[in-house]
Design a protein around this motif. Structure first.
Motif, short mmCIF file in Angstrom:
data_model
loop_
_atom_site.label_atom_id
_atom_site.label_comp_id
_atom_site.label_asym_id
_atom_site.label_seq_id
_atom_site.Cartn_x
_atom_site.Cartn_y
_atom_site.Cartn_z
N ALA A 1 0.83 -1.20 0.00
CA ALA A 1 0.00 0.00 0.00
C ALA A 1 0.87 1.26 0.00
O ALA A 1 0.61 2.20 -0.76
CB ALA A 1 -0.95 -0.01 1.20
N TYR B 1 -5.42 4.34 -7.82
CA TYR B 1 -6.24 4.56 -6.61
C TYR B 1 -7.09 3.33 -6.29
O TYR B 1 -7.26 2.98 -5.13
CB TYR B 1 -7.12 5.80 -6.77
CG TYR B 1 -6.41 7.08 -6.41
CD1 TYR B 1 -6.17 7.42 -5.08
CD2 TYR B 1 -5.95 7.95 -7.40
CE1 TYR B 1 -5.50 8.59 -4.75
CE2 TYR B 1 -5.29 9.12 -7.07
CZ TYR B 1 -5.07 9.43 -5.75
OH TYR B 1 -4.41 10.59 -5.42
N ARG B 2 -7.61 2.68 -7.34
CA ARG B 2 -8.39 1.45 -7.11
C ARG B 2 -7.51 0.38 -6.48
O ARG B 2 -7.91 -0.29 -5.52
CB ARG B 2 -8.98 0.94 -8.43
CG ARG B 2 -9.80 -0.35 -8.27
CD ARG B 2 -10.21 -0.94 -9.61
NE ARG B 2 -9.13 -1.06 -10.57
CZ ARG B 2 -8.18 -2.03 -10.54
NH1 ARG B 2 -8.19 -2.93 -9.59
NH2 ARG B 2 -7.23 -2.07 -11.44
N ARG C 1 -7.00 1.21 -2.85
CA ARG C 1 -8.19 0.91 -2.04
C ARG C 1 -8.27 -0.58 -1.72
O ARG C 1 -8.59 -0.96 -0.59
CB ARG C 1 -9.46 1.34 -2.77
CG ARG C 1 -9.67 2.84 -2.79
CD ARG C 1 -10.99 3.17 -3.40
NE ARG C 1 -12.04 2.52 -2.61
CZ ARG C 1 -13.25 2.98 -2.48
NH1 ARG C 1 -13.60 4.07 -3.08
NH2 ARG C 1 -14.14 2.35 -1.75
N LEU D 1 -5.56 -1.35 0.89
CA LEU D 1 -5.95 -0.89 2.23
C LEU D 1 -7.06 -1.77 2.80
O LEU D 1 -7.09 -2.04 4.00
CB LEU D 1 -6.37 0.58 2.19
CG LEU D 1 -5.23 1.56 1.90
CD1 LEU D 1 -5.79 2.97 1.71
CD2 LEU D 1 -4.18 1.53 3.00
N ASN D 2 -7.96 -2.23 1.94
CA ASN D 2 -8.99 -3.14 2.42
C ASN D 2 -8.39 -4.46 2.88
O ASN D 2 -8.86 -5.07 3.84
CB ASN D 2 -10.05 -3.39 1.33
CG ASN D 2 -11.21 -4.18 1.88
OD1 ASN D 2 -11.96 -3.67 2.69
ND2 ASN D 2 -11.34 -5.43 1.45
N PHE E 1 -14.69 5.11 9.60
CA PHE E 1 -15.01 5.30 8.18
C PHE E 1 -16.33 6.05 8.03
O PHE E 1 -16.43 7.01 7.26
CB PHE E 1 -15.06 3.95 7.48
CG PHE E 1 -15.68 3.99 6.11
CD1 PHE E 1 -14.96 4.50 5.03
CD2 PHE E 1 -16.98 3.55 5.91
CE1 PHE E 1 -15.54 4.56 3.77
CE2 PHE E 1 -17.55 3.61 4.65
CZ PHE E 1 -16.82 4.10 3.58
N THR F 1 -16.66 9.76 6.47
CA THR F 1 -17.46 9.88 5.26
C THR F 1 -18.55 10.94 5.43
O THR F 1 -18.77 11.76 4.53
CB THR F 1 -18.08 8.52 4.88
OG1 THR F 1 -17.03 7.58 4.66
CG2 THR F 1 -18.93 8.62 3.63
#
Length: 128
Positions: free
Chosen positions: A45, A75-76, A79, A82-83, A101, A105
């Protein structure tokens, strides 16, 4: 613009201390048997974050459509990486970070919509 990506990435790295926070997460929240894999995921990451910045830094003009797609793909990938870190956590920690989160958000949504008012909404609190 590419320069905004570079600047934003620098701010992210400086203000979030993401590398240090992932190290603490691995050390204190991820089960011992998963820490090696989690460390590898964290490194991937961080490398992707650096790749996003270095890719944008090479461009000294507005993005082409192809370059925008490339940045979106990076960026995808980030993500997903990070997931992967999130998935190493036990349920209690997942619930805590999900709460973070949701709070962030909602805060960002209000800012984006121009309806955030610190006097009414208060400051963002992440003490779960």
């Amino acid at each position: 613009t590419p320069q905004q990506i570079v600047f934003g990435t620098q701010i992210l790295l400086r203000n979030s201390n993401i590398a240090g926070n992932m190290q603490l997460m691995i050390k204190y929240e991820i089960p011992r048997k998963l820490r090696t894999d989690a460390s590898r995921s964290a490194a991937k990451a961080m490398n992707t974050i650096q790749l996003i910045s270095s890719t944008a830094a090479k461009i000294e003009r507005p993005f082409t459509e192809e370059e925008m797609v490339e940045m979106a793909d990076l960026y995808r990938i980030l993500r997903v990486q990070l997931n992967d870190m999130y998935e190493f956590l036990p349920k209690a920690e997942k619930d805590k970070y999900y709460g973070y989160f949701v709070a962030v958000t909602e805060y960002e949504k209000k800012i984006a919509e121009g309806v955030y008012n610190p006097e009414l909404d208060g400051v963002l609190k992440l003490d779960y």
